[in-house]
Design a protein around this motif. Sequence first.
Motif, PDB file in Angstrom:
ATOM      1  N   LYS A 481       0.828  -1.175   0.085  1.00 52.12           N
ATOM      2  CA  LYS A 481      -0.035  -0.087  -0.130  1.00 52.12           C
ATOM      3  C   LYS A 481       0.898   1.185   0.200  1.00 52.12           C
ATOM      4  CE  LYS A 481      -3.943  -0.287   0.255  1.00 52.12           C
ATOM      5  NZ  LYS A 481      -4.983  -0.593  -0.835  1.00 52.12           N
ATOM      6  N   SER A 482       1.869   1.179   0.714  1.00 51.83           N
ATOM      7  CA  SER A 482       2.761   2.352   0.783  1.00 51.83           C
ATOM      8  C   SER A 482       3.485   2.474  -0.662  1.00 51.83           C
ATOM      9  CB  SER A 482       4.055   2.056   1.776  1.00 51.83           C
ATOM     10  OG  SER A 482       4.956   3.175   1.608  1.00 51.83           O
ATOM     11  N   LEU A 483       4.007   1.528  -1.187  1.00 54.41           N
ATOM     12  CA  LEU A 483       4.601   1.637  -2.631  1.00 54.41           C
ATOM     13  C   LEU A 483       3.695   2.027  -3.716  1.00 54.41           C
ATOM     14  CD1 LEU A 483       6.384  -1.602  -4.373  1.00 54.41           C
ATOM     15  CD2 LEU A 483       4.639  -0.112  -5.532  1.00 54.41           C
ATOM     16  N   LEU A 484       2.393   1.704  -3.458  1.00 51.96           N
ATOM     17  CA  LEU A 484       1.250   2.189  -4.572  1.00 51.96           C
ATOM     18  C   LEU A 484       0.850   3.584  -4.408  1.00 51.96           C
ATOM     19  CD1 LEU A 484      -1.085  -0.953  -4.252  1.00 51.96           C
ATOM     20  CD2 LEU A 484       0.338  -0.273  -6.414  1.00 51.96           C
ATOM     21  N   ALA A 487       3.910   5.885  -5.553  1.00 58.02           N
ATOM     22  CA  ALA A 487       3.920   5.715  -7.358  1.00 58.02           C
ATOM     23  C   ALA A 487       2.488   6.303  -7.745  1.00 58.02           C
ATOM     24  CB  ALA A 487       3.975   4.225  -7.480  1.00 58.02           C
ATOM     25  N   GLU A 488       1.763   6.921  -6.964  1.00 58.75           N
ATOM     26  CA  GLU A 488       0.491   7.438  -7.402  1.00 58.75           C
ATOM     27  C   GLU A 488      -0.213   6.646  -8.347  1.00 58.75           C
ATOM     28  OE1 GLU A 488       1.774  11.246  -8.766  1.00 58.75           O
ATOM     29  OE2 GLU A 488       2.085  12.034  -6.591  1.00 58.75           O
ATOM     30  N   VAL A 549      13.039  -7.066  -8.683  1.00 65.28           N
ATOM     31  CA  VAL A 549      12.523  -6.126  -9.809  1.00 65.28           C
ATOM     32  C   VAL A 549      13.279  -5.059  -9.766  1.00 65.28           C
ATOM     33  CG1 VAL A 549      10.376  -7.561 -10.260  1.00 65.28           C
ATOM     34  CG2 VAL A 549      10.460  -5.387  -9.027  1.00 65.28           C
ATOM     35  N   PRO A 550      13.327  -4.251 -10.872  1.00 62.69           N
ATOM     36  CA  PRO A 550      14.114  -2.735 -10.517  1.00 62.69           C
ATOM     37  C   PRO A 550      13.111  -2.048  -9.891  1.00 62.69           C
ATOM     38  CG  PRO A 550      14.195  -3.253 -12.892  1.00 62.69           C
ATOM     39  CD  PRO A 550      13.342  -4.557 -12.121  1.00 62.69           C
ATOM     40  N   PRO A 551      13.492  -1.065  -8.933  1.00 62.85           N
ATOM     41  CA  PRO A 551      12.695  -0.290  -8.245  1.00 62.85           C
ATOM     42  C   PRO A 551      11.658   0.399  -8.953  1.00 62.85           C
ATOM     43  CG  PRO A 551      15.108   0.261  -8.003  1.00 62.85           C
ATOM     44  CD  PRO A 551      14.996  -0.735  -9.242  1.00 62.85           C
ATOM     45  N   ILE A 552      10.167  -0.182  -8.422  1.00 64.97           N
ATOM     46  CA  ILE A 552       9.089   0.187  -9.325  1.00 64.97           C
ATOM     47  C   ILE A 552       8.713   1.941  -9.361  1.00 64.97           C
ATOM     48  CG2 ILE A 552       6.693  -0.180  -9.286  1.00 64.97           C
ATOM     49  CD1 ILE A 552       7.332  -3.005  -8.206  1.00 64.97           C
ATOM     50  N   ALA A 557       7.313   5.970 -16.599  1.00 60.15           N
ATOM     51  CA  ALA A 557       6.099   5.576 -16.871  1.00 60.15           C
ATOM     52  C   ALA A 557       6.112   4.896 -18.025  1.00 60.15           C
ATOM     53  CB  ALA A 557       5.203   6.537 -17.082  1.00 60.15           C
ATOM     54  N   GLY A 558       5.554   3.220 -18.131  1.00 62.05           N
ATOM     55  CA  GLY A 558       5.379   2.752 -19.371  1.00 62.05           C
ATOM     56  C   GLY A 558       4.837   1.184 -19.029  1.00 62.05           C
ATOM     57  N   GLU A 559       4.816   0.459 -20.123  1.00 61.44           N
ATOM     58  CA  GLU A 559       4.097  -0.597 -19.761  1.00 61.44           C
ATOM     59  C   GLU A 559       4.591  -1.550 -18.796  1.00 61.44           C
ATOM     60  OE1 GLU A 559       1.695  -1.930 -21.189  1.00 61.44           O
ATOM     61  OE2 GLU A 559       1.167  -0.918 -22.974  1.00 61.44           O
ATOM     62  N   ALA A 560       6.001  -1.739 -18.474  1.00 57.59           N
ATOM     63  CA  ALA A 560       6.491  -2.309 -17.495  1.00 57.59           C
ATOM     64  C   ALA A 560       6.375  -1.866 -16.082  1.00 57.59           C
ATOM     65  CB  ALA A 560       7.942  -2.378 -17.624  1.00 57.59           C
ATOM     66  N   LYS A 561       6.216  -0.540 -15.834  1.00 60.83           N
ATOM     67  CA  LYS A 561       5.769   0.039 -14.732  1.00 60.83           C
ATOM     68  C   LYS A 561       4.252  -0.340 -14.423  1.00 60.83           C
ATOM     69  CE  LYS A 561       6.022   4.026 -11.813  1.00 60.83           C
ATOM     70  NZ  LYS A 561       6.713   5.690 -11.774  1.00 60.83           N
TER      71      LYS A 561
END
Length: 590
Positions: A481-484, A487-488, A549-552, A557-561
């Motif tokens: 939840k903190s990560l999301l 990342a807004e 995984v790389p730091p999200i 921004a893009g498909e991977a993220k």
Amino acid sequence: MNFIITAAQKAVLELYSTEVEESVINIQETRKEFEGQVTIVVFPVTKFSKKSPEQTANEIGAYLQDNVAEVTGFNVVKGFLNLSLAESYFLNLFNKQVLSADFGIIPPNGKKVMVEYSSPNTNKPLHLGHVRNNLLGYSVSELLKANGYDVVKVNLVNDRGIHICKSMLAWQKWGNGETPESSGLKGDHLVGKYYVIFDKEYKKEIEGLKEAGQTEEEAKKNAPLIKAAQHMLQQWEAGDAEVIALWEKMNGWVYDGFNVTYKTLGVDFDKFYYESNTYLLGKDTVEEGLAKGVFFKKEDGSVWIDLTADGLDQKLVLRADGTSVYITQDLGTAEMKYDDFGMDESIYVVGNEQDYHFKVLFLILEKLGKSWANGLYHLSYGMVDLPNGKMKSREGTVVDADDLIASMVATAREKTVELGKINDFSEAEREALYQNIGLGALKYFLLKVEPKKRLLFNPAESIDFQGHTGPFIQYTHARIKSLLSKAEYHFAAGSAEFSGIMEVELEMIQQLAKYPEELAIAAKAYSPASLANYLYELAKLFNKFYHEVPPIVKTEAGEAKQFRLNLCKKTADIIYSGMKILGITSPERM
């Protein structure tokens, strides 16, 4: 994986000219040490191929690779065919199924099930054994609801009998009008206090009578206190107004106390039954059984059933004086509950010391021709032990539920303060967090073990933020939840064109996709343990994903993220919904 089963059936038909049932194609998840994601166990097919397991597996593997677009490769280990599936398959699975709004939501199946749990005595507070019972009953109910059942939760309260009279008599003699308000004690603790006082005074009387020359058995029967309690029970059964008034007052105190504990534990009930209303039931059932020749009457007038042909023994169902025994009442109560609710299944959550009782009860109802008897199930569970010296109860014999909960919350407070990550929390937020972690630890530890197993509950071990514990899963949810939030995150459908999925991401999709199946497995087995362990494996896998995984948040921004954020969000959603079924709150912040 139905398409794999269908394709394998087609392979057997074309390679070996044999049509086989779905059940012949045994598929499972590939073991981690081997390459691939899906494994077909080919041993059952060798009787049709007339070839070795290895040759059969190689032939089927080659067929599937040539004819099924999703199969990109295979390897054979003895009689196990390991298939590698295309990235596009997993992306489609994730985007079209796992991310759908109704994923894991099972529609109503039109069946009604009753779960009876808790069933306390009103002469003492709830204890550690009751805690396991309540948590099992509640979580099994929620599991069945999640699988489309209409669930009725009931509590059959043992509110009558000699044990209740002991507390009442002791309060009359030594209570001096003490109440929960005047003593500051919860009502159930106050009544339990007088049950203990009765026992102490009764033992003193027994010792006095033994010194006067009586045997222990004589002294137990002749002690004035036990005679007075038995007289009070007779007065209660005769409807004596004064005794009934005292019984109602003291039971009222107990119910108020129980309700506080139930609320803290987060368990609830749709219907309460009381043994004071059901203890005379069952006599009509006995008459019915006599008329059908299921029961027989002995010379003294007592009524029995002979179950020796079924590997059991003869069982008394009505005493010679026409009074009920416990099973008489259970026969009548089972009938009344069915008349009230007409359920397809009825589950009794009761400790394993009653295994024999329920075998007999269900068999009698079956022999009586009750159409609903085959829907009865005893969810038997083992005792809970504590490491010696870890926690003392008020009376030093059993661990009081309220003391246990308070101790768990205190340990959660201590551990959380040590970590020092809640400096910006308000006092109210901190207290709510300690409660959630303490109860989460207690509930998860008691539910992660198969119900039938006896378990050793270690309070300190249960609140390890890095172990196989509720707080570890709760912390994983809070981390996501903190990560999301950082990342807004906003939901956007993923693209099937995205490529370069890491191995750990494929594992994540597979684990998430199993959620509906895990719910079904747990419900079928009446076992919250399998769901609890699935959630732990998911949380553990997420932490592996998080570190590999790389730091999200820092990724452009893009498909991977978007794909990775969607993975995170779905993981949080499943942890939240799965833990809620177990009765555990998953905090947003920790």
